[in-house]
Design a protein around this motif. Structure first.
Motif, PDB file in Angstrom:
ATOM      1  N   VAL A 208       0.838  -1.200   0.000  1.00 22.16           N
ATOM      2  CA  VAL A 208       0.000   0.000   0.000  1.00 22.16           C
ATOM      3  C   VAL A 208       0.872   1.249   0.000  1.00 22.16           C
ATOM      4  CG1 VAL A 208      -1.702   1.325   1.309  1.00 22.16           C
ATOM      5  CG2 VAL A 208      -1.907  -1.169   1.154  1.00 22.16           C
ATOM      6  N   LEU A 209       1.882   1.257   0.869  1.00 18.32           N
ATOM      7  CA  LEU A 209       2.753   2.435   0.974  1.00 18.32           C
ATOM      8  C   LEU A 209       3.542   2.656  -0.315  1.00 18.32           C
ATOM      9  CD1 LEU A 209       4.081   2.031   4.629  1.00 18.32           C
ATOM     10  CD2 LEU A 209       1.999   3.146   3.810  1.00 18.32           C
ATOM     11  N   LEU A 210       3.876   1.566  -1.011  1.00 16.53           N
ATOM     12  CA  LEU A 210       4.602   1.680  -2.271  1.00 16.53           C
ATOM     13  C   LEU A 210       3.761   2.389  -3.332  1.00 16.53           C
ATOM     14  CD1 LEU A 210       7.263   0.961  -3.679  1.00 16.53           C
ATOM     15  CD2 LEU A 210       6.198  -1.197  -4.411  1.00 16.53           C
ATOM     16  N   CYS A 211       2.447   2.195  -3.270  1.00 19.28           N
ATOM     17  CA  CYS A 211       1.556   2.886  -4.213  1.00 19.28           C
ATOM     18  C   CYS A 211       1.701   4.396  -4.093  1.00 19.28           C
ATOM     19  CB  CYS A 211       0.102   2.488  -3.968  1.00 19.28           C
ATOM     20  SG  CYS A 211      -0.285   0.783  -4.374  1.00 19.28           S
ATOM     21  N   PHE A 212       1.774   4.875  -2.857  1.00 19.18           N
ATOM     22  CA  PHE A 212       1.934   6.316  -2.640  1.00 19.18           C
ATOM     23  C   PHE A 212       3.293   6.784  -3.162  1.00 19.18           C
ATOM     24  CE2 PHE A 212      -1.104   5.388   0.947  1.00 19.18           C
ATOM     25  CZ  PHE A 212      -2.165   6.075   0.398  1.00 19.18           C
ATOM     26  N   ALA A 213       4.339   6.038  -2.825  1.00 20.89           N
ATOM     27  CA  ALA A 213       5.683   6.441  -3.233  1.00 20.89           C
ATOM     28  C   ALA A 213       5.806   6.504  -4.749  1.00 20.89           C
ATOM     29  CB  ALA A 213       6.716   5.471  -2.656  1.00 20.89           C
ATOM     30  N   GLU A 214       5.270   5.510  -5.436  1.00 24.13           N
ATOM     31  CA  GLU A 214       5.399   5.452  -6.893  1.00 24.13           C
ATOM     32  C   GLU A 214       4.583   6.531  -7.595  1.00 24.13           C
ATOM     33  OE1 GLU A 214       6.469   0.710  -7.447  1.00 24.13           O
ATOM     34  OE2 GLU A 214       4.409   1.382  -7.829  1.00 24.13           O
ATOM     35  N   GLN A 215       3.622   7.136  -6.899  1.00 24.14           N
ATOM     36  CA  GLN A 215       2.834   8.232  -7.479  1.00 24.14           C
ATOM     37  C   GLN A 215       3.295   9.593  -6.949  1.00 24.14           C
ATOM     38  OE1 GLN A 215       0.616   5.741  -9.891  1.00 24.14           O
ATOM     39  NE2 GLN A 215       0.667   7.980  -9.881  1.00 24.14           N
ATOM     40  N   ASN A 216       4.506   9.619  -6.328  1.00 24.30           N
ATOM     41  CA  ASN A 216       5.084  10.872  -5.818  1.00 24.30           C
ATOM     42  C   ASN A 216       4.229  11.520  -4.724  1.00 24.30           C
ATOM     43  OD1 ASN A 216       7.349  10.901  -7.673  1.00 24.30           O
ATOM     44  ND2 ASN A 216       5.856  11.420  -9.262  1.00 24.30           N
ATOM     45  N   ARG A 231      -8.393  -9.911  16.601  1.00 26.36           N
ATOM     46  CA  ARG A 231      -6.993 -10.144  16.935  1.00 26.36           C
ATOM     47  C   ARG A 231      -6.106  -9.949  15.695  1.00 26.36           C
ATOM     48  NH1 ARG A 231      -4.763 -15.978  18.834  1.00 26.36           N
ATOM     49  NH2 ARG A 231      -2.615 -15.376  19.336  1.00 26.36           N
ATOM     50  N   ASN A 232      -4.985  -9.267  15.907  1.00 27.43           N
ATOM     51  CA  ASN A 232      -3.995  -9.053  14.841  1.00 27.43           C
ATOM     52  C   ASN A 232      -4.548  -8.304  13.632  1.00 27.43           C
ATOM     53  OD1 ASN A 232      -2.030 -10.425  16.343  1.00 27.43           O
ATOM     54  ND2 ASN A 232      -2.617 -12.409  15.463  1.00 27.43           N
ATOM     55  N   GLU A 233      -5.566  -7.484  13.851  1.00 26.63           N
ATOM     56  CA  GLU A 233      -6.080  -6.643  12.777  1.00 26.63           C
ATOM     57  C   GLU A 233      -6.011  -5.187  13.229  1.00 26.63           C
ATOM     58  OE1 GLU A 233      -9.717  -7.642  10.851  1.00 26.63           O
ATOM     59  OE2 GLU A 233      -9.455  -9.795  11.141  1.00 26.63           O
ATOM     60  N   TYR A 234      -5.639  -4.312  12.295  1.00 27.70           N
ATOM     61  CA  TYR A 234      -5.386  -2.921  12.658  1.00 27.70           C
ATOM     62  C   TYR A 234      -6.018  -1.962  11.656  1.00 27.70           C
ATOM     63  CZ  TYR A 234      -1.915  -4.854  15.830  1.00 27.70           C
ATOM     64  OH  TYR A 234      -1.306  -5.562  16.832  1.00 27.70           O
ATOM     65  N   ASP A 235      -6.466  -0.832  12.201  1.00 32.18           N
ATOM     66  CA  ASP A 235      -6.814   0.310  11.365  1.00 32.18           C
ATOM     67  C   ASP A 235      -5.547   1.147  11.215  1.00 32.18           C
ATOM     68  OD1 ASP A 235      -9.653   0.146  10.834  1.00 32.18           O
ATOM     69  OD2 ASP A 235      -9.973   0.522  12.971  1.00 32.18           O
ATOM     70  N   PHE A 236      -5.244   1.539   9.977  1.00 34.11           N
ATOM     71  CA  PHE A 236      -4.113   2.423   9.722  1.00 34.11           C
ATOM     72  C   PHE A 236      -4.634   3.798   9.350  1.00 34.11           C
ATOM     73  CE2 PHE A 236      -2.399  -1.813   8.879  1.00 34.11           C
ATOM     74  CZ  PHE A 236      -1.254  -1.791   9.652  1.00 34.11           C
ATOM     75  N   TYR A 237      -4.087   4.801  10.006  1.00 37.89           N
ATOM     76  CA  TYR A 237      -4.434   6.190   9.718  1.00 37.89           C
ATOM     77  C   TYR A 237      -3.202   6.840   9.092  1.00 37.89           C
ATOM     78  CZ  TYR A 237      -8.342   5.342  12.874  1.00 37.89           C
ATOM     79  OH  TYR A 237      -9.470   4.829  13.475  1.00 37.89           O
ATOM     80  N   THR A 259      -6.795  -2.643  -0.090  1.00 39.48           N
ATOM     81  CA  THR A 259      -7.219  -2.378   1.285  1.00 39.48           C
ATOM     82  C   THR A 259      -8.684  -2.737   1.516  1.00 39.48           C
ATOM     83  OG1 THR A 259      -7.766  -0.096   0.709  1.00 39.48           O
ATOM     84  CG2 THR A 259      -5.555  -0.502   1.576  1.00 39.48           C
ATOM     85  N   ASN A 260      -9.049  -2.795   2.784  1.00 38.04           N
ATOM     86  CA  ASN A 260     -10.442  -2.978   3.201  1.00 38.04           C
ATOM     87  C   ASN A 260     -10.873  -1.763   4.007  1.00 38.04           C
ATOM     88  OD1 ASN A 260     -10.432  -5.708   2.194  1.00 38.04           O
ATOM     89  ND2 ASN A 260      -9.306  -6.295   4.054  1.00 38.04           N
ATOM     90  N   ASN A 261     -12.167  -1.491   3.992  1.00 41.13           N
ATOM     91  CA  ASN A 261     -12.731  -0.387   4.781  1.00 41.13           C
ATOM     92  C   ASN A 261     -11.974   0.917   4.556  1.00 41.13           C
ATOM     93  OD1 ASN A 261     -14.690  -2.086   5.947  1.00 41.13           O
ATOM     94  ND2 ASN A 261     -13.236  -2.768   7.504  1.00 41.13           N
ATOM     95  N   PHE A 262     -11.636   1.182   3.305  1.00 39.97           N
ATOM     96  CA  PHE A 262     -10.913   2.408   2.964  1.00 39.97           C
ATOM     97  C   PHE A 262     -11.832   3.612   3.133  1.00 39.97           C
ATOM     98  CE2 PHE A 262      -9.559   5.741   0.086  1.00 39.97           C
ATOM     99  CZ  PHE A 262      -8.190   5.789   0.304  1.00 39.97           C
ATOM    100  N   ASN A 263     -11.292   4.672   3.763  1.00 41.33           N
ATOM    101  CA  ASN A 263     -12.101   5.865   4.029  1.00 41.33           C
ATOM    102  C   ASN A 263     -11.249   7.121   3.875  1.00 41.33           C
ATOM    103  OD1 ASN A 263     -14.223   7.550   4.950  1.00 41.33           O
ATOM    104  ND2 ASN A 263     -13.429   7.460   7.031  1.00 41.33           N
ATOM    105  N   ILE A 264     -11.730   8.053   3.056  1.00 40.57           N
ATOM    106  CA  ILE A 264     -11.098   9.367   2.990  1.00 40.57           C
ATOM    107  C   ILE A 264     -11.718  10.210   4.097  1.00 40.57           C
ATOM    108  CG2 ILE A 264     -10.712  11.436   1.604  1.00 40.57           C
ATOM    109  CD1 ILE A 264     -10.869   9.715  -0.894  1.00 40.57           C
TER     110      ILE A 264
END
Length: 274
Positions: A208-216, A231-237, A259-264
């Motif tokens: 996921v983070l690579l997508c951002f990097a590759e689009q500058n 268990r072992n599941e996280y929301d990333f902000y 991703t799942n449950n993606f929210n802007i």
């Protein structure tokens, strides 16, 4: 009619100072005893905006407020940074020799630990609020007690600044979010706050983070929180910044597939001036 802005704390607190910095002083601030109360007032339509601290350069992210963002889902329409400056406030005419007690919020006292250790004659008393401690000194006309608070509190409650900048770390900044009931339409947005979940497989987050990097796209912040009851599941902000809107939109399209449950949570104008 001036806009109404909900703040956690009483008048003179850092949240009110942040509100004035963002909106200007021609506003009506509404005191709330908790961050949840600020969100309830916005939900009920009794205020126009909420100012909410989200991270501090020393203490890090405020996780309970991330939970409120997740639960209430108010759009983030702006941000403001505040340089946290703490002073020793006293009633007019009080000298350093008169002081027996120093009162403030526990975090503010902790941030002034070096100064307080250098003055062991002071007995430390914890209060609920920096501005609340200043108000108490003023209303009770205390002559043996000083409050640790900001310059706005001194001005508002008629106190004198006996010692300036007593905080240990002089580069102490807090970032506040501006929340609204509905999105403000802005044409020049260049920052967004996003939330999502990923699978638990190897490299799931890095893809996921690579997508951002590759689009500058610059990733300016990342915070994780456990998903309630799982268990072992996280929301990333994450907060992202961009120069080209097309790059941002392309990154979002790619991230949606991973991703799942993606929210802007909000798209707004970057505002990191302090």
């Amino acid at each position: 009619m001036s806009i109404k802005v909900a703040i956690q704390g009483i008048k003179g607190c850092f949240h009110e100072e942040a509100a004035y910095k963002y909106f200007g002083e021609d506003i009506e601030t509404v005191e709330c005893e908790s961050f949840k109360k600020t969100c309830e007032l916005l939900k009920q339509g009794r205020v126009d905006y909420v100012v909410m601290a989200i991270e501090n350069s020393i203490a890090g992210g405020l996780l309970p407020n991330h939970s409120l963002l997740r639960d209430y889902r108010f759009p983030i329409v702006g941000e403001v940074y505040l340089h946290i400056k703490l002073h020793l406030l006293v009633s007019p005419g009080v000298t350093i020799q008169d002081i027996k007690f120093v009162e403030s919020h526990p975090i503010a006292l902790q941030q002034c630990s070096d100064y307080l250790e250098e003055n062991p004659q002071f007995k430390i008393t914890e209060g609920e609020d920096t501005a609340g401690s200043a108000k108490k000194v003023s209303e009770l006309q205390l002559k043996d007690t000083a409050a640790v608070a900001n310059q706005l509190s001194a001005k508002l409650y008629g106190l004198e600044i006996l010692e300036r900048r007593i905080e240990t770390n002089k580069k102490n900044y807090t970032r506040f979010l501006i929340l609204a009931a509905k999105t403000d339409e802005k044409s020049n947005v260049n920052k967004a706050s996003l939330s999502f979940q990923t699978g638990n497989g190897v490299g799931a987050l890095s893809k996921v983070l690579l997508c951002f990097a590759e689009q500058n796209i610059n990733l300016s912040r990342i915070q994780s929180m456990p998903v309630l009851g799982k268990r072992n599941e996280y929301d990333f902000y994450v907060d992202v910044e961009w120069n080209d809107q097309a790059d941002y939109e392309a990154a979002i399209r790619r991230v949606l597939k991973l991703t799942n449950n993606f929210n802007i949570m909000g798209e707004y104008v970057k505002n990191d001036k302090v």
